[in-house]
Design a protein around this motif. Sequence first.
Motif: not given
Length: 584
Positions: A194, A156, A196, A158
């Motif tokens: 955000r 994960n 993934r 940003t």
Amino acid sequence: MAVTGVAANRLELLQIADAVAREKNIDKEIVVEAIEEAIQKGAKARYGAHHDIRAKIDVKTGELALTRHVTIVEDDWQPEDELEEFNDSAMVRLKDALKRDPEAVVGKEYVEELPPFEFGRVQTQMARQVVTGKVREAERANQYEEFKDRVGEIVNGTVKRVEYGNTIVDLGRGEGIMRRNDSIPREIFNIGDRIRTYIYDVRPEAKGPQVMLSRAHPGFMAKLFAQEVPEVYDGVIEIRAAARDPGSRAKMAVLSNDSSIDPVGACVGMRGSRVQAVVAELQGEKIDIIQWNPDEPTFIVNALAPAEVSKVVLDEEADRVEVVVPDEQLSLAIGRRGQNVRLASQLTGWQIDIITESQDSERRQKEFAERTALFQEALDVDEVIAQLLVTEGFATVEDLAWVEPYEISDIEGFDEETAEELQARARDFLEKQAAEQDAKRKALGVEDGVLEVPGVTLPMAVALGEGGVKTVEDLADLATDEIRGGYEIKGGERVKVPGVLESFNLAQEEAEMLILQARVAAGWIDASELPQPEPEPEYEEEEYAEGEYDADAVFADRGEETDQGAVDGDAEASDEAADEPENA
């Protein structure tokens, strides 16, 4: 950070080292070593670069020791390279050392303590550069160590910035880059989002380790299923292969290690809950989940779902497979813009060629007629006998000439005398054909040595002569593309260039070996340099004959498994059936 002088407060140096280490998340010892190196360089700038000056900071008390070292060397000491020379500021010969120190031995060091000094502007700037460089190197090493063992994981992060379609992602302890072709088409990210992603590579480069991220990689989909399906995470269900057309469609092959668990149903979930969670992350990408099978034909049939397959013919040497489908299933098997067959090919690792049943029947009839005409001409027999031979599986005159006689006499209506006569006629035909080809070879000027090269047949020698290859040296000087044919750019267009042996359909490895054998014969290389063939694995006898496989039993056993494994499969199938295939 700035180093103002070695006379600074003892605790101040340790405080600076602690602060930098915490800020950059590196070991305090690395920062201390960097400060020591900076002080050493500053001292050498003050006292002379030729001196062997060393700085040592006590990590507990902050006490600084600045010393100059002189080492005793042999009387006949010689430099190890041209750039090195005797340094009388850091070295002393044994005979000179003995004049002042009776206990002098080679390797002994004399240490002199130096007084503290204040850094000037130049020394301060130099020290700052040294410490900054060392800290940056430590950061890069830490980042590489952090991510090098995480290849294949989902992380994960940003979004930090977007540059020319490439997305820079802040991963906490480092940065990763997701290139344009590693993102899902039409997916747009803004700074601060955000995200993934999947780590598929970590490369140590001069400017720092590059953590390569992807959302289009098949491994990303597989890892998402591991997060959504406990059986996959626990290893009860294995994802054996996956192929994706990012943002559009994907295929995934699964296998259960527990016979009581249906791998397809477990991945789909109750009312599709599990697979829909993955589909949502992949921006609506349709996913076909199929059951992996160790039997290659069965696996290929499954991979082409939802299309039905009539027959599969494997060519293991070329890693190609020919799939025959009903005429009305052609559009569905190929898929929109060839998507279905392309994904099935990626999933299975086979190059898949699709033809219809009518095309297969037409081709078989044509081959039957051509072989019948060949036997009629070569053996001087009527059409009925020629057709019987073709029906029994004889494809060439060579097949007929060198088989055991009983394989011919066992044909209904034939006897031993007939078999002997047919074989005699076949051998006479081959001898006559060989004589004609040899005469043609000689007329073309192809030397006898070319025929002696392992792998070169008489028809090949004729073809080589027609292509201007007449000596062993000519053959040895060829490239594989000149043998097999290839493409080149002429006038901005990609043009097909024929090869001298293109009609013989040689594989890349066969063409390469032919050239290498010619180079051995020409004396350019030694035979020991030839690649050694790998031992052939032992296979169990296959249940299907001549590489053909009837798929009816597969679909009978599979039942509704294909429909269950395809998300929105019915709607997509109807769409694809309506589309005309772009190519078969």
